[in-house]
Design an enzyme around this catalytic site. Structure first.
Site, PDB file in Angstrom:
ATOM      1  N   ASP A 165      -6.117  -5.445   5.325  1.00 22.97           N
ATOM      2  CA  ASP A 165      -7.201  -5.917   4.754  1.00 22.97           C
ATOM      3  C   ASP A 165      -8.312  -7.224   4.228  1.00 22.97           C
ATOM      4  OD1 ASP A 165      -8.404  -4.393   3.084  1.00 22.97           O
ATOM      5  OD2 ASP A 165      -7.483  -4.486   1.376  1.00 22.97           O
ATOM      6  N   LYS A 201       3.935 -14.210   5.848  1.00 20.25           N
ATOM      7  CA  LYS A 201       3.872 -15.034   5.117  1.00 20.25           C
ATOM      8  C   LYS A 201       4.998 -15.415   4.289  1.00 20.25           C
ATOM      9  CE  LYS A 201       1.872 -17.472   1.162  1.00 20.25           C
ATOM     10  NZ  LYS A 201       1.215 -18.473   1.699  1.00 20.25           N
ATOM     11  N   ASP A 257      -2.400 -17.915   4.578  1.00 20.32           N
ATOM     12  CA  ASP A 257      -2.880 -18.732   3.773  1.00 20.32           C
ATOM     13  C   ASP A 257      -4.039 -19.591   5.264  1.00 20.32           C
ATOM     14  OD1 ASP A 257      -0.853 -19.156   3.644  1.00 20.32           O
ATOM     15  OD2 ASP A 257      -0.743 -20.605   2.255  1.00 20.32           O
ATOM     16  N   TYR A 314       0.929  -1.375  -0.039  1.00 21.67           N
ATOM     17  CA  TYR A 314       0.173  -0.182  -0.717  1.00 21.67           C
ATOM     18  C   TYR A 314       0.778   1.164   0.063  1.00 21.67           C
ATOM     19  CZ  TYR A 314      -4.375  -2.334   1.395  1.00 21.67           C
ATOM     20  OH  TYR A 314      -5.547  -2.991   0.712  1.00 21.67           O
TER      21      TYR A 314
END
Ligand code: NAP
Length: 425
Positions: free
Chosen positions: A316, A237, A292, A167
């Protein structure tokens, strides 16, 4: 000053009344006067609909909770389409200056203008005011129709890093000289294989720093300790992106080991090794999960998760997915918070097709107002609103979005929903 909330009285009548006062910071804490001035960005699209319904609810809850001794003094500030019309800018400097001066604001949704100003007014606002944590509580209100069997198992607060990650806006379009220059630098200087960054690729840079990661995780840990929550989960991640996402996890654990948290926080590993897998009472457990896996864990082991600390993009996605589990964005509140400053906002967008029709659900901005009241330390008023929203929904008085999932229930208008909540305060 009381904003009447009448259908014809648009939020433009809001003015700071003579007796409104500024919220200040003293000894590192917010000092809230009895009549704080709260800047309000009404928002685009359905923004006026939801604000017309929400502001009187918050105002009346404060009046009731403190028997008229306290009052919210709304002050309208410009942003979005109205600001572009009046000033040529989607987020005028004057708006930022007023929010900086008054520290706490309420915001409706804003359209992202294409081709002018900030990439997104919302992102610009967070960056300009250093609102580094996006805080989104996700909990189920009894009676709200939800797509899962046990929505009541969800009681989560997501702390999403708000300024970095993909972002940050460091992005170069395919076919531009900047992209070509950066690509050559990557290949020639950093020895990145040419096929990894194709000639026709857009290139985005994902900065994630120790500074931002740790101040976000500290905020989540402080919240968990203060509110006696059970755990803080670092979501990342890091198996794939070691120096950004993996570093977020490592820096998070590093923050948890700081002296401030000694005796209050243990890692999941420490609990397993030294306490037979059972956390001592009052201890916040810090753990980490790969993003995930986190999505499926929220569905399958919902009640094992409590407070999440996440980088920007995962936060988000997870906050909307979690909101979906408890009945959707119409009831999901949020706040963008810095060290002291807070801009509390509806988490949904402008829903333009419903603009001016007085049908949209104002629940998100009303519950964001609850967060704002808690930020001010006005917990009694916050509880009144929260209970009244629950009572209204339990009475099957709901807007179209909830009614369409509740057989036999006729929807009420946005303004009628607000009035019903006031009736239940
Ligand atoms: P959206 O405005 O959130 O609306 C998408 C759909 O979600 C609506 O059509 C409606 O679904 C449902 N919905 C949203 N808010 C609702 C509410 N209060 N009550 C009931 N249902 C609600 O998303 P979008 O259409 O993708 O975005 C529109 C504009 O908003 C864009 O310009 C975007 O940039 C902006 N945006 C702003 C913010 C922000 O200011 N923070 C956030 C997101 C998007 P149904 O049609 O099924 O009834």
């Amino acid at each position: 000053m009381l904003y009447s909330g009448d259908k014809d009285a648009r939020p433009s009548i809001m003015q700071a009344s003579a007796h409104g006062q500024r919220i200040t910071v003293q000894d590192g804490k917010l000092r809230v006067p009895d009549h704080p001035i709260i800047p309000v960005i009404v928002g685009d699209g359905t923004g006026p609909d939801i604000m017309n319904a929400a502001l009187p609810v918050l105002q009346e809850a404060v009046r009731k909770a403190y028997h008229g001794k306290r009052e919210l003094v709304w002050r309208k500030v410009l942003a979005g389409e109205e600001a572009i019309k009046q000033t040529g800018q989607p987020l005028p400097d004057a708006t930022l200056a007023i929010i900086r001066e008054h520290l706490v604001a309420l915001k409706g949704p804003l359209t992202t203008p294409v081709g002018t100003g900030f990439r997104s007014v919302n992102v610009g606002l967070r960056q300009a005011l250093d609102l580094y944590a996006c805080v989104r509580p996700v909990y189920h209100i009894p009676g709200v129709p939800a797509p899962v069997k046990e929505p009541e198992n969800m009681d989560l607060v997501i702390f999403r890093e708000n300024l970095e990650d993909v972002y940050a806006g460091v992005e170069f379009a395919a076919g531009t000289p900047e992209q070509a220059k950066l690509r050559r630098f990557l290949i020639d200087e950093l020895k990145v294989k040419a096929e990894k960054v194709r000639e026709d690729a857009g290139i985005g840079i994902k900065p994630m720093s120790r500074w931002e990661s740790q101040r976000l995780v500290r905020k989540a840990l402080r919240y968990a300790v203060a509110k006696q929550r059970r755990s803080v989960t670092l979501v990342h991640k890091g198996n794939i992106m070691k120096y950004t996402e993996g570093a977020f996890r490592d820096w998070g654990y590093e923050a948890a080991r700081e002296p401030e948290f000694a005796g209050k926080v243990l890692t999941e590993q420490e609990v397993a090794d030294k306490h037979g897998g059972k956390a001592p009472p009052g201890i916040v457990v810090v753990k980490d999960r790969i993003a995930d896996n986190m999505f499926q864990q929220l569905l399958t082991k919902t009640d094992e998760y409590d407070v999440l600390a996440t980088p920007n993009l995962h936060g988000d996605l997870l906050s909307d997915a979690a909101a979906g589990q408890i009945g959707g964005l119409g009831m999901a509140p949020g706040g963008n918070i810095g060290d002291h400053m807070g801009v509390f906002e509806a988490t949904h967008g402008t829903a333009p097709k419903y603009a001016g029709k007085d049908v949209i659900n104002p629940g998100s901005v009303i519950l964001s107002g609850v967060m704002m009241l808690e930020h001010l330390g006005w917990d009694e008023a916050a509880k009144l609103v929260r209970d009244a929203v629950a009572k209204t929904i339990a009475g099957k008085v709901v807007t179209y979005d909830l009614a369409r999932e509740m057989p036999g229930v006729q929807p009420v208008k946005c303004s009628e929903f607000g009035k019903a909540i006031i009736g239940n305060l």
